[in-house]
Scaffold this motif. Structure first.
Motif, PDB file in Angstrom:
ATOM      1  N   GLN B   6      31.838  44.542  34.477  1.00 17.79           N
ATOM      2  CA  GLN B   6      32.166  43.463  35.395  1.00 17.79           C
ATOM      3  C   GLN B   6      30.945  42.581  35.584  1.00 17.79           C
ATOM      4  OE1 GLN B   6      34.460  46.367  38.450  1.00 17.79           O
ATOM      5  NE2 GLN B   6      34.361  44.249  39.105  1.00 17.79           N
ATOM      6  N   THR B   7      31.171  41.298  35.644  1.00 14.90           N
ATOM      7  CA  THR B   7      30.100  40.354  35.989  1.00 14.90           C
ATOM      8  C   THR B   7      30.670  39.301  36.933  1.00 14.90           C
ATOM      9  OG1 THR B   7      30.598  39.031  34.015  1.00 14.90           O
ATOM     10  CG2 THR B   7      28.808  40.629  33.832  1.00 14.90           C
ATOM     11  N   PRO B   8      29.849  38.792  37.876  1.00 18.41           N
ATOM     12  CA  PRO B   8      28.489  39.240  38.175  1.00 18.41           C
ATOM     13  C   PRO B   8      28.505  40.506  39.033  1.00 18.41           C
ATOM     14  CG  PRO B   8      29.122  37.515  39.706  1.00 18.41           C
ATOM     15  CD  PRO B   8      30.292  37.690  38.768  1.00 18.41           C
ATOM     16  N   LYS B   9      27.334  41.060  39.319  1.00 16.15           N
ATOM     17  CA  LYS B   9      27.240  42.205  40.224  1.00 16.15           C
ATOM     18  C   LYS B   9      27.319  41.754  41.679  1.00 16.15           C
ATOM     19  CE  LYS B   9      24.586  45.595  37.560  1.00 16.15           C
ATOM     20  NZ  LYS B   9      24.732  45.021  36.239  1.00 16.15           N
ATOM     21  N   ARG B  11      27.532  38.040  44.317  1.00 16.89           N
ATOM     22  CA  ARG B  11      27.695  36.590  44.378  1.00 16.89           C
ATOM     23  C   ARG B  11      27.896  36.180  45.829  1.00 16.89           C
ATOM     24  NH1 ARG B  11      29.664  32.406  40.820  1.00 16.89           N
ATOM     25  NH2 ARG B  11      29.078  30.512  41.948  1.00 16.89           N
ATOM     26  N   THR B 110      31.953  44.163  41.842  1.00 12.81           N
ATOM     27  CA  THR B 110      31.275  42.899  42.160  1.00 12.81           C
ATOM     28  C   THR B 110      31.305  42.744  43.671  1.00 12.81           C
ATOM     29  OG1 THR B 110      31.898  41.765  40.103  1.00 12.81           O
ATOM     30  CG2 THR B 110      31.397  40.389  42.010  1.00 12.81           C
TER      31      THR B 110
END
Lengths: 112, 115
Positions: B6-9, B11, B110
């Protein structure tokens, strides 16, 4: 409305104690019940139970399902500090694409 | 295998902004899922997909959209971020034979904050 309820919500024990975590459900089209362990990040799978009365066991952890009374328990014997985590139960349904309904979780803290 | 990524970790978004949370799996799993987890709560299913081109709503779909154009990727879109969407988002996948249940494998999550 489908509902999965876990108890207790949190529990503090000392190393070596035995704990029992509860999960009850009121759902339609029940197929199976799953237990997950969540440490700091993502949940990891522990057990899947589909048949009533058959115990699943893995080391010091065991679980059993009662489909008549609509609940499951997760037992942990001789607890260790590494057992500290949130334990989640979830229910799976027939004909619903594998989606899960989760309970709120039980936060277990094992003190040295 | 990287498993589920998964991205981002993390935000931080402002109210009204949009973003896409990325999820990918390299296990050739047919089923993929998006959950959110609020503090002290279990996971709530947002959307799920049983294969490329097929998606369906979960328990809490409002404010989100998904697409599944490939087996590997399952992005989650937030169109107009609201503070109520502050949560930790988990993507999961499983190989589920027809009519059976299977273990779901989760990504690392995330953490999203909307201010």
């Amino acid at each position: 409305e489908d509902k999965v309820v876990q108890s207790p919500l949190s529990l503090v024990v000392h190393e070596g104690d035995t704990v029992t975590l509860n999960c009850s459900y009121e759902v339609t089209n029940f197929r199976s019940l799953l237990w997950y362990k969540q440490e700091k990040k993502a949940p990891t799978f522990l057990f899947m139970l589909t048949s009533s009365g058959i115990e699943k066991k893995s080391g010091r952890l065991s679980s059993i399902l009662d489909k008549k009374e609509l609940f499951s328990i997760l037992n942990i014997t001789a607890t260790q500090t590494g057992d500290s985590a949130i334990y989640l139960c979830a229910v799976d349904f027939y004909n619903q694409g594998g989606k899960l309904i989760f309970g709120q979780g039980t936060e277990l803290s094992v003190k040295p | 295998n990287a498993g589920v990524t998964q991205t981002p970790k993390f935000r931080i978004l402002k109210i009204g902004q949009s973003m896409t949370l990325q999820c990918a799996q390299d296990m050739n799993h047919n089923y993929m899922y998006w959950y959110r987890q609020d503090p002290g709560m279990g996971l709530k299913l947002i959307y799920y997909s049983v294969g490329a081109g097929i998606t369906d709503k979960g328990e809490v779909p409002n404010g989100y959209n998904v697409s599944r154009s490939t087996t590997e990727d399952f992005p989650l879109r937030l169109e107009l971020a609201a503070p109520s969407q502050t949560s930790v988002y988990f993507c999961a996948s499983s190989y589920t034979p027809p009519g059976q249940v299977a273990e779901q494998f989760f990504g690392p999550g995330t953490r999203l904050t909307v201010l």
